[in-house]
Scaffold this active site. Structure first.
Site, PDB file in Angstrom:
ATOM      1  N   GLU A   1     -69.504  14.264  -4.294  1.00  0.00           N
ATOM      2  CA  GLU A   1     -69.425  13.471  -5.532  1.00  0.00           C
ATOM      3  C   GLU A   1     -70.777  13.464  -6.237  1.00  0.00           C
ATOM      4  O   GLU A   1     -70.849  13.518  -7.462  1.00  0.00           O
ATOM      5  CB  GLU A   1     -68.961  12.039  -5.246  1.00  0.00           C
TER       6      GLU A   1
ATOM      7  N   TRP B   1     -70.718  16.449  -8.095  1.00  0.00           N
ATOM      8  CA  TRP B   1     -70.027  16.366  -9.396  1.00  0.00           C
ATOM      9  C   TRP B   1     -70.987  15.900 -10.482  1.00  0.00           C
ATOM     10  O   TRP B   1     -70.921  16.331 -11.630  1.00  0.00           O
ATOM     11  CB  TRP B   1     -68.830  15.403  -9.318  1.00  0.00           C
TER      12      TRP B   1
ATOM     13  N   TRP C   1     -53.719  15.613 -32.543  1.00  0.00           N
ATOM     14  CA  TRP C   1     -53.810  14.244 -32.006  1.00  0.00           C
ATOM     15  C   TRP C   1     -53.062  13.284 -32.930  1.00  0.00           C
ATOM     16  O   TRP C   1     -53.086  13.456 -34.152  1.00  0.00           O
ATOM     17  CB  TRP C   1     -55.275  13.792 -31.921  1.00  0.00           C
TER      18      TRP C   1
ATOM     19  N   ASN D   1     -63.242   5.033 -10.271  1.00  0.00           N
ATOM     20  CA  ASN D   1     -62.951   6.409 -10.695  1.00  0.00           C
ATOM     21  C   ASN D   1     -61.453   6.690 -10.796  1.00  0.00           C
ATOM     22  O   ASN D   1     -60.995   7.348 -11.728  1.00  0.00           O
ATOM     23  CB  ASN D   1     -63.604   7.395  -9.721  1.00  0.00           C
TER      24      ASN D   1
ATOM     25  N   TRP E   1     -59.587  12.436 -27.112  1.00  0.00           N
ATOM     26  CA  TRP E   1     -60.440  12.004 -25.995  1.00  0.00           C
ATOM     27  C   TRP E   1     -61.740  11.367 -26.470  1.00  0.00           C
ATOM     28  O   TRP E   1     -62.337  10.548 -25.778  1.00  0.00           O
ATOM     29  CB  TRP E   1     -60.741  13.172 -25.047  1.00  0.00           C
TER      30      TRP E   1
ATOM     31  N   TRP F   1     -64.297  13.033 -19.618  1.00  0.00           N
ATOM     32  CA  TRP F   1     -63.250  13.008 -20.653  1.00  0.00           C
ATOM     33  C   TRP F   1     -62.706  14.402 -20.943  1.00  0.00           C
ATOM     34  O   TRP F   1     -61.506  14.585 -21.136  1.00  0.00           O
ATOM     35  CB  TRP F   1     -63.758  12.326 -21.932  1.00  0.00           C
TER      36      TRP F   1
HETATM   37  C1  LIG Z   1     -62.985   9.769 -18.071  1.00  0.00           C
HETATM   38  C2  LIG Z   1     -64.153   9.600 -17.125  1.00  0.00           C
HETATM   39  C3  LIG Z   1     -65.358   9.088 -17.593  1.00  0.00           C
HETATM   40  C4  LIG Z   1     -66.453   8.926 -16.735  1.00  0.00           C
HETATM   41  N1  LIG Z   1     -67.630   8.413 -17.235  1.00  0.00           N
HETATM   42  C5  LIG Z   1     -68.704   8.285 -16.413  1.00  0.00           C
HETATM   43  C6  LIG Z   1     -69.942   7.781 -16.912  1.00  0.00           C
HETATM   44  O1  LIG Z   1     -70.106   7.490 -18.096  1.00  0.00           O
HETATM   45  N2  LIG Z   1     -70.967   7.631 -16.022  1.00  0.00           N
HETATM   46  C7  LIG Z   1     -70.846   7.961 -14.701  1.00  0.00           C
HETATM   47  O2  LIG Z   1     -71.806   7.805 -13.945  1.00  0.00           O
HETATM   48  N3  LIG Z   1     -69.693   8.470 -14.225  1.00  0.00           N
HETATM   49  C8  LIG Z   1     -68.623   8.635 -15.022  1.00  0.00           C
HETATM   50  N4  LIG Z   1     -67.449   9.134 -14.512  1.00  0.00           N
HETATM   51  C9  LIG Z   1     -67.413   9.618 -13.121  1.00  0.00           C
HETATM   52  C10 LIG Z   1     -67.011   8.593 -12.048  1.00  0.00           C
HETATM   53  O3  LIG Z   1     -65.846   7.924 -12.425  1.00  0.00           O
HETATM   54  C11 LIG Z   1     -68.108   7.577 -11.757  1.00  0.00           C
HETATM   55  O4  LIG Z   1     -69.337   8.234 -11.536  1.00  0.00           O
HETATM   56  C12 LIG Z   1     -67.785   6.760 -10.493  1.00  0.00           C
HETATM   57  O5  LIG Z   1     -66.559   6.103 -10.663  1.00  0.00           O
HETATM   58  C13 LIG Z   1     -68.889   5.759 -10.255  1.00  0.00           C
HETATM   59  O6  LIG Z   1     -68.552   4.908  -9.208  1.00  0.00           O
HETATM   60  P1  LIG Z   1     -69.345   4.919  -7.838  1.00  0.00           P
HETATM   61  O7  LIG Z   1     -70.804   4.889  -8.093  1.00  0.00           O
HETATM   62  O8  LIG Z   1     -68.787   3.839  -7.007  1.00  0.00           O
HETATM   63  O9  LIG Z   1     -68.939   6.345  -7.276  1.00  0.00           O
HETATM   64  P2  LIG Z   1     -69.006   6.961  -5.805  1.00  0.00           P
HETATM   65  O10 LIG Z   1     -67.648   7.420  -5.461  1.00  0.00           O
HETATM   66  O11 LIG Z   1     -69.670   6.068  -4.851  1.00  0.00           O
HETATM   67  O12 LIG Z   1     -69.880   8.285  -6.030  1.00  0.00           O
HETATM   68  C14 LIG Z   1     -71.301   8.317  -5.861  1.00  0.00           C
HETATM   69  C15 LIG Z   1     -71.956   8.851  -7.121  1.00  0.00           C
HETATM   70  O13 LIG Z   1     -71.515  10.190  -7.384  1.00  0.00           O
HETATM   71  C16 LIG Z   1     -71.406  10.395  -8.793  1.00  0.00           C
HETATM   72  N5  LIG Z   1     -70.008  10.684  -9.125  1.00  0.00           N
HETATM   73  C17 LIG Z   1     -68.899  10.257  -8.484  1.00  0.00           C
HETATM   74  N6  LIG Z   1     -67.796  10.760  -9.072  1.00  0.00           N
HETATM   75  C18 LIG Z   1     -68.220  11.514 -10.104  1.00  0.00           C
HETATM   76  C19 LIG Z   1     -67.559  12.304 -11.086  1.00  0.00           C
HETATM   77  N7  LIG Z   1     -66.232  12.447 -11.110  1.00  0.00           N
HETATM   78  N8  LIG Z   1     -68.308  12.935 -12.017  1.00  0.00           N
HETATM   79  C20 LIG Z   1     -69.651  12.838 -12.002  1.00  0.00           C
HETATM   80  N9  LIG Z   1     -70.330  12.116 -11.091  1.00  0.00           N
HETATM   81  C21 LIG Z   1     -69.628  11.461 -10.152  1.00  0.00           C
HETATM   82  C22 LIG Z   1     -71.841   9.098  -9.455  1.00  0.00           C
HETATM   83  O14 LIG Z   1     -73.196   9.201  -9.804  1.00  0.00           O
HETATM   84  C23 LIG Z   1     -71.610   8.069  -8.367  1.00  0.00           C
HETATM   85  O15 LIG Z   1     -72.419   6.935  -8.505  1.00  0.00           O
HETATM   86  C24 LIG Z   1     -66.332   9.303 -15.366  1.00  0.00           C
HETATM   87  C25 LIG Z   1     -65.110   9.813 -14.903  1.00  0.00           C
HETATM   88  C26 LIG Z   1     -64.028   9.958 -15.764  1.00  0.00           C
HETATM   89  C27 LIG Z   1     -62.733  10.510 -15.241  1.00  0.00           C
END
Ligand SMILES: Cc1cc2nc3c(=O)[nH]c(=O)nc-3n(C[C@H](O)[C@H](O)[C@H](O)COP(=O)(O)OP(=O)(O)OC[C@H]3O[C@@H](n4cnc5c(N)ncnc54)[C@H](O)[C@@H]3O)c2cc1C
Length: 618
Positions: free
Chosen positions: A418, A421, A449, A484, A502, A525
């Site tokens: 993650e 990602w 759209w 997420n 989006w 997005w």
């Molecule tokens: C439509 C959409 C918009 C999003 N907008 C953002 C945003 O503005 N900022 C943001 O930080 N994340 C965003 N995310 C990614 C993700 O949802 C969040 O990073 C995650 O939910 C943060 O929660 P956590 O720290 O508990 O994640 P954890 O599951 O604990 O993951 C640890 C870290 O990994 C990174 N990470 C995890 N999942 C993703 C992912 N899919 N993409 C990129 N990095 C990821 C984050 O930095 C996160 O803090 C978005 C996802 C979607 C589908």
């Protein structure tokens, strides 16, 4: 310039999205330089809305930033200096005003910042200032990760597994807080005090003041003292409060932000029907109460309720007030503030490693479980480095598994992926700088759209009639965070079922998320809309009923954020409109009064989306 006394000149460290002291290569080098040459270090922060333009921080991010800067300022013993305005002008004025030999900073990868920083670098080098720029926010440098054919990656798995993990380049190991950094620190205030006490004897060669600074730039007054109007001349802001990051007006909670948000998302002309606004007002009242923060007092909350418009049920609002203390929302807000900053970020990580990581792979899908780290805003603002998170997580598992033959841990592997990602989003942003505003796949250019403004508003406020979608949207509004799994569900609902562009979802998230991040938000997005770098199948449409049943099986998450459904039996919790009238009445629900009917039929809207998406030319 050449006449500057280099022994006494200043080193600037410019903080941006790296609001911490530990594992900080740029700050460490700046401190080393200052110590080795007996110079002072001037730590600065610039709020540059002028260059950011449409990418200026959203309301939730500004709120977080306020407390994050406060925390950093404390770590810097009160020596963090705030500025507001065009960063290039501010830095050039600082160089003209003070004797500055070096400016160091850490790369921030947003395209507008990269472009601006190049211009700043050129301007300062011309003034014979040493510039050094560091990577402190990513595990791998995005410009260096390329496929075998020397192209940027477009698909996550090969990017991460081949491009990053198999590159032979290990992420940098974390480093400690720079030793003796306190000794080097100075601030604009102490420079002014110092110059005032030195003057007039040493005027015009005041320590650290650029002797070439002239009357015309109004830094030195006629008697040779530093002009107190530094705010106007170099954008200096004397206190954190004066950066005005918190919502203004009589309230500091989120309710009042709606007006500015609507302007921001060009929806200010949308009018709600009477029925819709009567549905929304109880929600607004509840939100206003739920978000009363540490600084706003109970009287303010009561005033807000008094102002809730006449369609709202006053009795309900009063009951909510009575419950403020009981629900301890205020305490929750205080707990949230206490977590912001470097120390808080480390505690959040420790807590996650203790209770969340051991079942991360499966548990991360369930929004009510404590299996995700919630590190995203901390990572975004650089309160903690990804390197620190990466290596601390790895060592926590290897400690547990020491002595075991197979050290592989699928939860750790998934958590690290993650973070991967996050790297991938930055990789995309770096190589495809139009990512934030343009669908990367050309075939989406003229996508039909529908952009129904009323439906958009219902989505934003958690009033779609689909409980899991509404719970997600209310979590976002009330807490500044969204799990997420929910980001995917609500995103798919907006883009696929409602056929809303989006970019409307992107803007709403940008305004409401604490972790709003140009790379992650844009990539997220585009991924959910299927218009991004990877050729995602257009049938990736999340069914909100099935998603609710699967990932919130006992409805705990829905009930938390959609309390009006609390008494509905689980059988109907994901589809309240299917419940018999007697069941609804018993649960205290009146459809379209206490909770809305669905704003769209899920099956037919899915079929419509499939048709539209599959009709796009390749
Ligand atoms: C439509 C959409 C918009 C999003 N907008 C953002 C945003 O503005 N900022 C943001 O930080 N994340 C965003 N995310 C990614 C993700 O949802 C969040 O990073 C995650 O939910 C943060 O929660 P956590 O720290 O508990 O994640 P954890 O599951 O604990 O993951 C640890 C870290 O990994 C990174 N990470 C995890 N999942 C993703 C992912 N899919 N993409 C990129 N990095 C990821 C984050 O930095 C996160 O803090 C978005 C996802 C979607 C589908």
């Amino acid at each position: 310039m050449c006449s500057k006394n280099r022994q006494e000149s200043l080193v600037i460290y410019w903080f941006r999205q790296d609001l911490r002291l530990s594992d900080h290569p740029g700050l460490t080098k700046a401190v080393d330089l200052a110590l080795a040459n007996n110079r002072k270090l001037l730590p600065i922060y610039i709020l540059d809305d002028e260059n950011a333009q449409t990418y200026r921080l959203g309301g939730a991010s500004r709120w977080w930033l306020h407390y994050s800067l406060g925390s950093l300022a404390t770590s810097l013993k009160g020596n963090l200096n705030y500025f507001s305005g065009n960063a290039e002008k501010i830095l050039c004025s600082l160089v003209k005003t003070f004797d500055i030999s070096a400016v160091y900073w850490t790369i921030a990868y947003e395209p507008w910042r990269l472009q601006r920083d190049l211009a700043i670098k050129a301007a300062l080098i011309k003034q014979k200032v040493e510039i050094k720029v560091f990577n402190g926010s990513l595990l791998w440098e995005p410009s260096r990760i390329l496929s075998q054919s020397n192209q940027p990656y477009k698909v996550f798995t090969p990017f991460y597994r081949k491009g990053c993990l198999a590159s032979g380049v290990e992420p940098r190991k974390p480093i400690a807080i720079p030793a003796n950094f306190e000794k080097t620190l100075t601030s604009i205030k102490s420079l002014i005090q110092q110059s005032n006490s030195d003057l007039p004897q040493s005027h015009p060669n005041t320590r650290n003041i650029n002797p070439n600074s002239t009357q015309s730039n109004r830094i030195v007054t006629t008697d040779g003292r530093l002009d107190r109007t530094l705010d106007r001349t170099i954008g200096y802001v004397e206190s954190l409060e004066n950066l005005r990051l918190l919502p203004t007006g009589s309230t500091k909670n989120w309710g009042k932000i709606f007006a500015s948000v609507e302007k921001h998302t060009s929806l200010s002309n949308t009018t709600l029907t009477k029925k819709q606004s009567s549905l929304l007002t109880p929600l607004l009242a509840e939100e206003q109460i739920a978000n009363v923060d540490k600084n706003s007092d109970r009287r303010l909350a009561e005033e807000q309720i008094a102002n809730v418009d006449k369609n709202s049920d006053r009795r309900l609002a009063e009951e909510q007030i009575a419950n403020v203390d009981k629900n301890s929302d205020r305490r929750l807000a205080e707990e949230q503030i206490a977590k912001i900053g470097e120390t808080g970020a480390k505690k959040v990580l420790t807590q996650f490693l203790k209770i969340g990581l051991s079942d991360y792979k499966a548990g991360r899908n369930y929004p009510i479980r404590a299996n995700v780290s919630r590190l995203s805003p901390h990572l975004h603002f650089g309160e903690i480095s990804p390197n620190h998170v990466w290596y601390t997580a790895k060592s926590s598992i290897s400690k547990k598994k020491s002595g075991q033959k197979n050290q592989f841990d699928e939860n750790l592997d998934h958590f690290c992926s993650e973070l991967g990602w996050r790297e991938f989003s930055y990789h995309l942003l770096y190589h495809f700088p139009t990512l934030p505003y343009e669908s990367l796949q050309v075939k989406f250019k003229n996508f039909p759209w529908l952009n129904d403004k009323t439906q958009l508003k219902r989505w934003q406020r958690g009033q779609t009639g689909y409980p899991i979608v509404d719970a997600g949207m209310r979590e976002l509004w009330q807490t500044g965070y969204m799990h997420n799994r929910l980001r995917m569900i609500v995103g798919s609902f907006l883009v696929k079922n409602l056929l809303i562009d989006w970019r409307y979802g992107r803007d709403w998230f940008w305004e409401c998320l604490f972790d709003a991040d140009l790379a992650n938000n844009s990539a997220g997005w585009q991924w959910i809309a299927g218009c991004g770098a990877d050729t995602a199948p257009s049938y990736r449409i999340f069914n909100p009923i099935l998603q609710g049943t699967k990932f919130d099986p006992d409805g705990a998450y829905i009930k938390k954020y959609v309390p009006e459904l609390t008494n509905l039996p689980i059988k109907y919790l994901f589809t309240p409109w299917e419940a018999p009238l007697t069941v609804l009445t018993e649960a205290g629900i009146e459809l379209d009064k206490t909770y809305p009917r669905p704003i769209i039929d899920i099956k037919s809207s899915r079929n419509r989306a499939l048709q539209v998406f599959s009709s796009l030319k390749k």
